[in-house]
Enzyme design. Structure first.
Site, PDB file in Angstrom:
ATOM      1  N   GLU A  32       0.856  -1.191   0.000  1.00 54.25           N
ATOM      2  CA  GLU A  32       0.000   0.000   0.000  1.00 54.25           C
ATOM      3  C   GLU A  32       0.889   1.237   0.000  1.00 54.25           C
ATOM      4  O   GLU A  32       1.871   1.297   0.744  1.00 54.25           O
ATOM      5  CB  GLU A  32      -0.908  -0.019   1.236  1.00 54.25           C
ATOM      6  CG  GLU A  32      -1.606   1.276   1.574  1.00 54.25           C
ATOM      7  CD  GLU A  32      -2.477   1.799   0.456  1.00 54.25           C
ATOM      8  OE1 GLU A  32      -2.409   3.020   0.203  1.00 54.25           O
ATOM      9  OE2 GLU A  32      -3.206   1.007  -0.166  1.00 54.25           O
ATOM     10  N   HIS A  50     -24.683  -5.067   0.607  1.00 50.10           N
ATOM     11  CA  HIS A  50     -25.813  -5.211  -0.307  1.00 50.10           C
ATOM     12  C   HIS A  50     -26.028  -6.680  -0.672  1.00 50.10           C
ATOM     13  O   HIS A  50     -25.087  -7.466  -0.729  1.00 50.10           O
ATOM     14  CB  HIS A  50     -25.569  -4.414  -1.581  1.00 50.10           C
ATOM     15  CG  HIS A  50     -25.492  -2.930  -1.370  1.00 50.10           C
ATOM     16  ND1 HIS A  50     -26.597  -2.172  -1.076  1.00 50.10           N
ATOM     17  CD2 HIS A  50     -24.439  -2.074  -1.416  1.00 50.10           C
ATOM     18  CE1 HIS A  50     -26.239  -0.903  -0.956  1.00 50.10           C
ATOM     19  NE2 HIS A  50     -24.933  -0.817  -1.142  1.00 50.10           N
ATOM     20  N   ILE A 335     -14.175  -1.691  -9.544  1.00 50.91           N
ATOM     21  CA  ILE A 335     -15.044  -2.143  -8.461  1.00 50.91           C
ATOM     22  C   ILE A 335     -15.780  -0.920  -7.919  1.00 50.91           C
ATOM     23  O   ILE A 335     -15.199  -0.096  -7.227  1.00 50.91           O
ATOM     24  CB  ILE A 335     -14.236  -2.845  -7.347  1.00 50.91           C
ATOM     25  CG1 ILE A 335     -13.294  -3.886  -7.950  1.00 50.91           C
ATOM     26  CG2 ILE A 335     -15.182  -3.458  -6.331  1.00 50.91           C
ATOM     27  CD1 ILE A 335     -13.954  -4.991  -8.734  1.00 50.91           C
ATOM     28  N   SER A 337     -19.458   0.956  -6.230  1.00 47.95           N
ATOM     29  CA  SER A 337     -19.946   1.179  -4.867  1.00 47.95           C
ATOM     30  C   SER A 337     -20.279  -0.112  -4.123  1.00 47.95           C
ATOM     31  O   SER A 337     -20.472  -0.097  -2.918  1.00 47.95           O
ATOM     32  CB  SER A 337     -21.181   2.087  -4.888  1.00 47.95           C
ATOM     33  OG  SER A 337     -22.198   1.539  -5.701  1.00 47.95           O
ATOM     34  N   CYS A 428     -10.211  15.342  22.650  1.00 41.49           N
ATOM     35  CA  CYS A 428      -9.396  14.144  22.876  1.00 41.49           C
ATOM     36  C   CYS A 428      -8.136  14.056  22.024  1.00 41.49           C
ATOM     37  O   CYS A 428      -7.265  13.222  22.295  1.00 41.49           O
ATOM     38  CB  CYS A 428     -10.235  12.883  22.682  1.00 41.49           C
ATOM     39  SG  CYS A 428     -10.934  12.693  21.029  1.00 41.49           S
TER      40      CYS A 428
END
Length: 458
Positions: A32, A50, A335, A337, A428
């Protein structure tokens, strides 16, 4: 470094493929370009699993979603993923929309093997009182579900690493050289990685990776989808869907597993693959369209807006195939949604393509599906760090101890949901940075804890 398979792209598809390939007795690496996984398309979506009821019948997309739905239950159980089966209703507000549902979507769902049914106005409002009284009925899709999409990416990668895969971050591919026996991937810093096979799961940049070996058979363009996150009470049980247009599935309202609701997305064709900006126009468009389905949503406050990019391919379907230039590169591209939903099915399909090409690849005799609990506890673990999300110091430390750990504040946010509350981290952030600095004070490599704060947008 030498591998049998290198998977390029650390999103949901690349992580799922690495997870699947880790069940085989081969040397695998997931690479990556960013300092963490889930930094591209996968970090900003609707977080829905889905059923594929509306995927084009007979398409590869429909095939892999169908297979994925058979795989998700074991994955969710084994990896303890946050998941809720909610069901969805595609709402009809006119006779025209009713006929579209009856003539198109019911038939399409049947062709894809998905159970759906038409239900009346009263049944919809019983479970979803916030929906407009203008409805005349809708399509109920029982199997539609919600999940934590970030957790899925990390768990796929962590399980793969547990089973021998290498997860290599900050590895941007700048060039790929081919020989008769292997590929040589030239990384941005000049490092070389050799591999017999490449799986191209680079999302928006999968066409760029393909072109590095002279494969220009497809192109990818970005489509931006803006979302609104609201903490207002939305009186719905189901995912509420509009009747789609030719360009987009429209703007939905869905519960989220990390609480609150998501509204959106827009569908904006753009040129810049790095443009994740949000706009006032997008905000207004979402509220206007969602108000057609849930009128009170026009007044909902936005806790957060975000934009995700979808990979629009020059071809009308998923691309999961060998490269036309070199069959040892396998594309998992275009690819759209439904990538989150389809990811386990895509991974299985890619594995089949790979094995068909190389009969020497065999299943491992042992493969560990469950992750061990590895946290080292401390006396102040119960101290609350994020008040709005009730996240403790121990929870922050736990994710920092994981094998695939966060490199910045966004990584902490996606793994714990800290920073997702109403204050967006204004209280935070300093405490989280202190914990990160404490954790890495022993010289552990982290891409600058200070860089975690620089550029972080509240």
């Amino acid at each position: 470094m030498n591998y049998d398979v290198v998977v390029i792209g650390g999103g949901i598809v690349g992580s799922a493929i690495t997870h699947k390939l880790s069940t085989y007795d081969i040397e695998i690496a997931l690479i990556e370009k960013e300092p963490d996984l889930c930094e591209g398309i996968s970090k900003a979506n609707s977080a829905i699993i889905h059923t594929g009821f509306d995927a084009p019948a007979g398409s590869l997309e429909a095939e892999v979603i169908s297979h994925a739905n058979k795989l998700w239950p074991d994955i969710i159980k084994n990896h303890q993923l946050a998941f809720e089966k909610r069901g969805a209703v595609m709402v009809a507000t006119s006779e025209e929309e009713k006929h579209i549902i009856l003539d198109k979507y019911i038939m399409n769902a049947k062709a894809n093997g998905v159970d759906v049914k038409w239900i009346g106005k009263e049944e919809i409002l019983k479970n979803n009182p916030a929906v407009t009284r203008e409805i005349i009925g809708g399509l109920f899709i029982e199997g539609e579900s919600i999940i934590d999409p970030w957790e899925a990416v990390y768990k796929f990668a962590e399980v793969a690493e547990q089973n021998g895969a290498a997860i290599l971050l900050n590895k941007e591919v700048k060039q790929i050289k081919s020989s008769a026996q292997h590929f040589t991937l030239i990384i941005k810093n000049g490092e070389e990685i050799k591999s017999k096979y490449i799986i191209n799961a680079a999302g928006l940049y999968s066409d760029a990776i393909a072109s590095m070996i002279g494969d220009n058979s497809f192109t990818i363009t970005p489509r931006k989808g803006q979302f609104i996150v609201t903490k207002d009470k939305v009186d719905i049980k189901n995912i509420i869907l509009p009747v789609p247009s030719a360009k987009s599935k429209g703007k939905l309202i869905t519960p989220a597993v990390f609480k609150g609701h998501l509204l959106g997305p827009t569908a904006e064709d753009i040129d810049d693959k790095a443009d994740r900006s949000t706009t006032e126009e997008g905000f207004k468009e979402i509220r206007k369209e969602c108000a057609r389905l849930i009128p009170v949503s026009i007044n909902y406050t936005s806790v957060k807006q975000y934009a995700g990019l979808r990979a629009v391919c020059s071809e009308d379907d998923y691309i999961i195939r060998k490269s036309v230039v070199n069959p040892r590169m396998i594309h998992a591209a275009g690819i759209r949604s439904t990538g989150l939903s389809a990811s386990p099915g895509i991974a299985a399909y890619v594995a089949e393509v790979l094995i068909a090409d190389d009969a020497s690849i065999k299943k491992k005799e042992q493969w560990k599906a469950e992750l061990p609990q590895q946290m080292n506890t401390q006396t102040d673990d119960n101290e609350i760090i994020c008040l709005t999300r009730n996240i403790t110091k121990g929870e922050i430390r736990e994710v920092l101890q994981k094998s695939v750990s966060p490199a910045n504040l966004d990584g902490i946010k996606r793994r714990t949901t800290a920073l997702l509350g109403e204050c967006q981290g204004s209280c935070c952030i300093p405490k989280i940075i202190d914990i990160m600095e404490e954790f890495h004070s022993d010289g552990d490599p982290v891409k600058s804890v200070q860089d975690s704060f620089i550029g972080y947008k509240i």
